[in-house]
Motif scaffolding. Structure first.
Motif, mmCIF file in Angstrom:
data_model
loop_
_atom_site.group_PDB
_atom_site.id
_atom_site.type_symbol
_atom_site.label_atom_id
_atom_site.label_comp_id
_atom_site.label_asym_id
_atom_site.label_seq_id
_atom_site.Cartn_x
_atom_site.Cartn_y
_atom_site.Cartn_z
ATOM 1 N N HIS A 182 14.331 13.346 -4.649
ATOM 2 C CA HIS A 182 13.434 13.391 -3.487
ATOM 3 C C HIS A 182 13.689 12.251 -2.509
ATOM 4 N N GLY A 183 14.123 11.113 -2.999
ATOM 5 C CA GLY A 183 14.392 9.983 -2.118
ATOM 6 C C GLY A 183 13.203 9.657 -1.233
ATOM 7 N N LEU A 184 13.473 9.527 0.060
ATOM 8 C CA LEU A 184 12.432 9.142 1.009
ATOM 9 C C LEU A 184 11.333 10.193 1.132
ATOM 10 N N ALA A 185 11.627 11.436 0.695
ATOM 11 C CA ALA A 185 10.641 12.512 0.862
ATOM 12 C C ALA A 185 9.470 12.387 -0.096
ATOM 13 N N ARG A 186 9.561 11.554 -1.100
ATOM 14 C CA ARG A 186 8.454 11.402 -2.047
ATOM 15 C C ARG A 186 7.844 10.014 -1.865
ATOM 16 N N PRO A 187 6.689 9.928 -1.222
ATOM 17 C CA PRO A 187 6.069 8.607 -1.045
ATOM 18 C C PRO A 187 5.833 7.939 -2.395
ATOM 19 N N MET A 188 6.225 6.682 -2.500
ATOM 20 C CA MET A 188 6.085 5.973 -3.780
ATOM 21 C C MET A 188 4.634 5.882 -4.237
ATOM 22 N N LYS A 189 3.722 5.828 -3.262
ATOM 23 C CA LYS A 189 2.310 5.663 -3.640
ATOM 24 C C LYS A 189 1.762 6.898 -4.345
ATOM 25 N N THR A 190 2.500 8.009 -4.298
ATOM 26 C CA THR A 190 2.053 9.211 -5.002
ATOM 27 C C THR A 190 2.574 9.237 -6.440
ATOM 28 N N ILE A 191 3.304 8.223 -6.824
ATOM 29 C CA ILE A 191 3.860 8.163 -8.181
ATOM 30 C C ILE A 191 3.110 7.110 -8.986
ATOM 31 N N GLU A 192 2.492 7.568 -10.076
ATOM 32 C CA GLU A 192 1.843 6.609 -10.982
ATOM 33 C C GLU A 192 2.878 6.214 -12.029
ATOM 34 N N TRP A 236 8.838 -1.607 -6.985
ATOM 35 C CA TRP A 236 9.669 -0.844 -6.044
ATOM 36 C C TRP A 236 10.916 -0.315 -6.751
ATOM 37 N N VAL A 237 11.584 -1.211 -7.482
ATOM 38 C CA VAL A 237 12.845 -0.857 -8.134
ATOM 39 C C VAL A 237 12.646 0.295 -9.109
ATOM 40 N N ARG A 238 11.572 0.247 -9.887
ATOM 41 C CA ARG A 238 11.314 1.318 -10.853
ATOM 42 C C ARG A 238 11.050 2.638 -10.136
ATOM 43 N N LYS A 239 10.270 2.577 -9.066
ATOM 44 C CA LYS A 239 9.930 3.820 -8.361
ATOM 45 C C LYS A 239 11.111 4.347 -7.547
ATOM 46 N N GLU A 240 11.916 3.443 -7.018
ATOM 47 C CA GLU A 240 13.121 3.887 -6.302
ATOM 48 C C GLU A 240 14.050 4.619 -7.276
ATOM 49 N N ALA A 241 14.149 4.107 -8.498
ATOM 50 C CA ALA A 241 14.963 4.784 -9.517
ATOM 51 C C ALA A 241 14.403 6.188 -9.780
ATOM 52 N N ILE A 242 13.083 6.311 -9.817
ATOM 53 C CA ILE A 242 12.464 7.623 -10.074
ATOM 54 C C ILE A 242 12.775 8.613 -8.945
ATOM 55 N N VAL A 243 12.576 8.193 -7.692
ATOM 56 C CA VAL A 243 12.790 9.154 -6.596
ATOM 57 C C VAL A 243 14.268 9.480 -6.415
ATOM 58 N N LYS A 244 15.143 8.570 -6.854
ATOM 59 C CA LYS A 244 16.569 8.901 -6.836
ATOM 60 C C LYS A 244 16.886 9.905 -7.947
ATOM 61 N N ARG A 290 0.830 -1.218 0.000
ATOM 62 C CA ARG A 290 0.000 0.000 0.000
ATOM 63 C C ARG A 290 0.859 1.261 0.000
ATOM 64 N N ARG A 291 2.129 1.142 0.332
ATOM 65 C CA ARG A 291 3.036 2.295 0.284
ATOM 66 C C ARG A 291 3.740 2.415 -1.069
ATOM 67 N N ILE A 292 3.710 1.341 -1.837
ATOM 68 C CA ILE A 292 4.407 1.329 -3.131
ATOM 69 C C ILE A 292 3.462 1.702 -4.268
ATOM 70 N N LEU A 293 2.254 1.152 -4.230
ATOM 71 C CA LEU A 293 1.368 1.236 -5.391
ATOM 72 C C LEU A 293 0.479 2.476 -5.369
ATOM 73 N N HIS A 294 0.459 3.186 -6.474
ATOM 74 C CA HIS A 294 -0.489 4.273 -6.709
ATOM 75 C C HIS A 294 -1.855 3.640 -6.997
ATOM 76 N N THR A 295 -2.915 4.394 -6.749
ATOM 77 C CA THR A 295 -4.246 3.819 -6.963
ATOM 78 C C THR A 295 -4.457 3.388 -8.415
ATOM 79 N N ARG A 296 -3.733 4.023 -9.347
ATOM 80 C CA ARG A 296 -3.902 3.654 -10.759
ATOM 81 C C ARG A 296 -2.809 2.712 -11.267
ATOM 82 N N ASP A 297 -1.885 2.300 -10.396
ATOM 83 C CA ASP A 297 -0.895 1.294 -10.804
ATOM 84 C C ASP A 297 -1.572 -0.075 -10.904
ATOM 85 N N PRO A 298 -1.099 -0.940 -11.787
ATOM 86 C CA PRO A 298 -1.647 -2.297 -11.807
ATOM 87 C C PRO A 298 -1.362 -3.011 -10.487
#
Lengths: 81, 198
Positions: free
Chosen positions: B155-165, B143-151, B124-132
């Motif tokens: 933003h790193g830890l400051a951007r919750p992954m669930k806010t990223i579609e 996780w790996v794809r979104k971790e790459a994005i926040v890096k 629930r912390r990784i997936l956006h509501t519109r993610d599969p």
């Protein structure tokens, strides 16, 4: 045997980061303690929130980089620890 | 152009690697308690130094890095980069793999994770509501794809992954899966223009 809130937090750290319960809490730090990488950090946040029935805000999640800061934020959220 | 380098901490000369590290890196290394973490750290930073030294045609120990945060000014929690300028790079390690990604344009974030890590409770912390919806290894891949994005965004830890579609990543990030050895997933995210604020 009474379990203190401090002991509960130690257990949360140990289980979330998959480290021994006798870890040195004074030295525990994000990216330095085994298991405490970004994924370990998210596990830790979730486990702390569930164990202490609190919700850490975004700033606290970013700034909680040591065990003692976890204690500090729990106190800010009204936990007796 | 994005280039990728891999290293396996169990297969390198860690003593030789440590000779390349700066004083500040040795301080960080010596704070690590676990031998596995120490091995990953020295392998990773030696790989960075050897690779960027070759690209910049200097000695590995001559390189200086900064970690000042480009978003908030904090002196130590930003994306590592060369003080003197040069290609953007991102470093990640997991298990017995170190991944270094270098881009000659924009900014880049990279992540590698062991595909067997249990992330069930993190869904629930990784997936956006519109993610599969996904679970198991596919959730690790997410996780790996979104971790790459926040890096990449810094933003790193400051951007919750669930806010990223993932289908509409922030700042126009391009996310690419990187072929990795069995048991690992890897990805990079590339952004032409990094964000300027949190």
């Amino acid at each position: 045997v009474s379990v203190t809130s401090h002991d509960r937090l130690r257990l949360v750290f140990a289980q979330s980061l998959d480290i021994d319960m006798d870890f040195d809490a004074t030295q525990a730090r994000l990216y330095e303690t085994a298991g405490w990488d970004s994924m370990g950090h998210m596990r830790l946040v979730i486990a702390i929130e569930e164990e202490f029935d609190v919700e850490l805000d975004a700033d606290q999640i970013v700034e909680m980089i040591t065990f003692s800061l976890a204690v500090e934020f729990l106190r800010e959220l009204g936990c007796a620890i | 152009v994005v280039k990728i380098w891999w290293a396996a901490p169990s297969s390198v000369d860690q003593a030789a690697d440590m000779e390349l590290l700066s004083t500040a890196e040795m301080v960080r290394l010596n704070r690590l308690r676990s031998p596995a973490d120490r091995g990953r750290f020295s392998t990773a930073w030696a790989l960075v130094r050897r690779t960027l030294a070759e690209i910049n045609d200097v000695e590995p120990r001559a390189l200086n890095f900064t970690r000042s945060c480009e978003l908030c000014g904090h002196p130590a929690h930003g994306r590592p980069r060369l003080v003197a300028g040069g290609p953007a790079f991102s470093l990640s390690h997991s298990g017995d793999r170190v991944l270094l990604a270098v881009s000659d344009t924009g900014v880049i974030g990279a992540d590698v994770e062991m595909s067997g890590r249990d992330v069930t409770r993190l869904a629930r912390r990784i997936l956006h509501t519109r993610d599969p919806r996904c679970e198991g290894p596919e959730l690790v891949r997410m996780w790996v794809r979104k971790e790459a994005i926040v890096k990449a965004t810094g933003h790193g830890l400051a951007r919750p992954m669930k806010t990223i579609e993932l289908a509409d990543p922030p700042h126009g990030a391009q996310v690419l899966d990187i072929p990795a050895d069995d048991g690992y997933f890897a990805a990079v995210a590339i952004i032409d223009r990094p964000p300027l604020t949190r």
